[in-house]
Design an enzyme around this catalytic site. Structure first.
Site, PDB file in Angstrom:
ATOM      1  N   GLY A   1      40.461  28.747  33.865  1.00  0.00           N
ATOM      2  CA  GLY A   1      40.823  29.010  35.290  1.00  0.00           C
ATOM      3  C   GLY A   1      39.380  29.232  36.202  1.00  0.00           C
ATOM      4  N   ARG A   2      39.622  29.859  37.219  1.00  0.00           N
ATOM      5  CA  ARG A   2      38.487  30.042  38.209  1.00  0.00           C
ATOM      6  C   ARG A   2      37.213  30.585  37.327  1.00  0.00           C
ATOM      7  NH1 ARG A   2      42.602  31.992  41.380  1.00  0.00           N
ATOM      8  NH2 ARG A   2      43.109  30.621  43.158  1.00  0.00           N
ATOM      9  N   ILE A   3      37.397  31.545  36.641  1.00  0.00           N
ATOM     10  CA  ILE A   3      36.518  32.411  36.179  1.00  0.00           C
ATOM     11  C   ILE A   3      35.839  31.466  34.715  1.00  0.00           C
ATOM     12  CG2 ILE A   3      35.697  34.344  34.781  1.00  0.00           C
ATOM     13  CD1 ILE A   3      37.527  35.932  36.336  1.00  0.00           C
TER      14      ILE A   3
ATOM     15  N   ARG B   1      46.923  27.062  27.965  1.00  0.00           N
ATOM     16  CA  ARG B   1      48.145  26.760  27.650  1.00  0.00           C
ATOM     17  C   ARG B   1      48.592  25.292  27.863  1.00  0.00           C
ATOM     18  NH1 ARG B   1      51.459  31.229  30.802  1.00  0.00           N
ATOM     19  NH2 ARG B   1      49.828  30.575  32.406  1.00  0.00           N
TER      20      ARG B   1
ATOM     21  N   ARG C   1      40.601  40.530  29.029  1.00  0.00           N
ATOM     22  CA  ARG C   1      41.471  41.839  29.109  1.00  0.00           C
ATOM     23  C   ARG C   1      41.300  42.426  27.398  1.00  0.00           C
ATOM     24  NH1 ARG C   1      40.866  42.565  33.528  1.00  0.00           N
ATOM     25  NH2 ARG C   1      42.647  43.000  35.179  1.00  0.00           N
TER      26      ARG C   1
ATOM     27  N   ASP D   1      33.000  43.512  27.669  1.00  0.00           N
ATOM     28  CA  ASP D   1      33.240  44.362  28.958  1.00  0.00           C
ATOM     29  C   ASP D   1      34.768  44.879  29.011  1.00  0.00           C
ATOM     30  OD1 ASP D   1      32.159  45.064  31.588  1.00  0.00           O
ATOM     31  OD2 ASP D   1      33.584  43.756  32.419  1.00  0.00           O
TER      32      ASP D   1
ATOM     33  N   GLU E   1      40.784  51.429  27.445  1.00  0.00           N
ATOM     34  CA  GLU E   1      39.939  51.897  28.344  1.00  0.00           C
ATOM     35  C   GLU E   1      40.231  53.418  28.924  1.00  0.00           C
ATOM     36  OE1 GLU E   1      39.108  48.897  31.113  1.00  0.00           O
ATOM     37  OE2 GLU E   1      38.697  47.425  29.545  1.00  0.00           O
TER      38      GLU E   1
ATOM     39  N   HIS F   1      33.394  47.859  31.837  1.00  0.00           N
ATOM     40  CA  HIS F   1      34.430  47.149  32.667  1.00  0.00           C
ATOM     41  C   HIS F   1      33.464  46.962  33.944  1.00  0.00           C
ATOM     42  CE1 HIS F   1      38.691  45.710  33.214  1.00  0.00           C
ATOM     43  NE2 HIS F   1      38.149  44.977  34.074  1.00  0.00           N
TER      44      HIS F   1
END
Length: 316
Positions: free
Chosen positions: A156-158, A178, A233, A257, A262, A280
């Site tokens: 995606g963007r990241i 996907r 995540r 991260d 968490e 994070h």
């Protein structure tokens, strides 16, 4: 607009909480998991229109159902695995996130973790601070990032921003989504396992939810020289399998991260010298948080004025 009310559903950054209070008269309720939370939400009455939360805390179905007039949830962040989207959909509650604001900061963090895990920067820092260099010990050789094959889980963007940065290291990039991304210049792999077979470094940017995408089989395919980096995540990676692979030497190193529980981190991870751990902080820059705050406020304002969101989830 003056009759509409905003509720703070979770702990928020101080500047955002202050702005919500000053601009919209936002009210607060006990934090998720606290005693009396649902009663406090129900007591707000029927004029609560927007709830504001964070990607970390989200909002569960019981809280959504407690506020009968809720029309929208605006989240400070992009992850939605902590938001009960099923209940939100059933209730017709719209959801907004802050897409695009985090891209550069998280991509920078991902590359920093890749470099650290490959070169052992944090381990070398500990080596010096512990006095082992001064005592005559030798740190030893590490690998190098330049020219490595890197797989990205979530283009995606990241993921795209990570890939673009790694091109500067002459890395060969592959990815799994996907479905293939149109006009993407990188090699598509039909599964995470197939991607792991083809690369030396695996970078996870996927948002999570559902079963882990990176399990013991994927980690074994990366192999004893492989590196895993997760800025997506904690739920995307089977953390127990990751610890086992790192302890046994079936995986070379990791940079994390995000974590399964968490802010609690497995003591077994803390004991490993071939793991880089950050709390994070992927999007934790002044510039990014300022932009995220502005976008949350813009979403709240737009929904209160004319019932629309600036960045609804379907467009994120």
């Amino acid at each position: 607009m003056t009759a509409a009310r905003v509720v703070q559903l979770a702990p928020l950054p101080a500047d955002l909480a202050d702005a919500l209070s000053e601009r919209f008269g936002a009210v607060t309720v006990p934090r998720p998991g606290a005693e009396g939370r649902l009663e406090a939400l129900a007591a707000l009455g029927d004029d609560v229109t927007v709830g504001v939360t964070t990607a970390r805390h989200g909002v569960d179905g019981a809280a959504l159902d407690a506020v009968g007039s809720l029309g929208a949830v605006v989240s400070f962040g992009v992850g939605v695995d902590a938001i009960d989207l099923e209940v939100a959909g059933r209730r017709g509650i719209e959801v907004a996130t802050t897409p695009g604001m985090l891209t550069d900061a998280v991509a920078d963090t991902a590359v920093a973790l890749v470099l650290d895990a490959v070169r052992g920067v944090s381990a070398a820092d500990r080596f010096v601070r512990d006095g082992r260099w001064a005592a005559g010990e030798t740190f030893g050789l590490t690998g190098q990032l330049t020219g490595r094959t890197v797989g990205i889980v979530g283009m995606g963007r990241i993921g795209t921003a990570v890939a673009e940065r790694l091109e500067g290291f002459h890395c060969e990039i592959g990815y799994h989504n996907r479905r293939p991304v149109a006009d993407c210049p990188y090699a598509y792999h039909p599964s995470v396992a197939a991607l792991a077979d083809a690369v030396e470094v695996l970078v996870v940017t996927a948002p999570g939810g559902g079963e882990p995408l990176v399990d013991a089989d994927v980690l074994d395919r990366l192999g004893p020289e492989g590196v895993l980096v997760n800025v997506g995540r904690g739920s995307v990676v089977d953390e127990a399998a990751l610890v086992d692979a790192l302890e046994s030497g079936r995986l070379g190193a990791a940079g994390l991260d995000v974590f399964a529980d968490e802010p609690r981190v497995s003591p077994r991870l803390l004991a490993l010298d071939n793991v880089v751990l950050t709390p994070h902080i992927g999007s934790a820059t002044v510039e990014t948080r300022t932009q995220m705050t502005r976008l949350v406020l813009d979403n709240v304002h737009a929904f209160l004025v004319d019932g629309r969101l600036v960045t609804p989830l379907d467009g994120a």
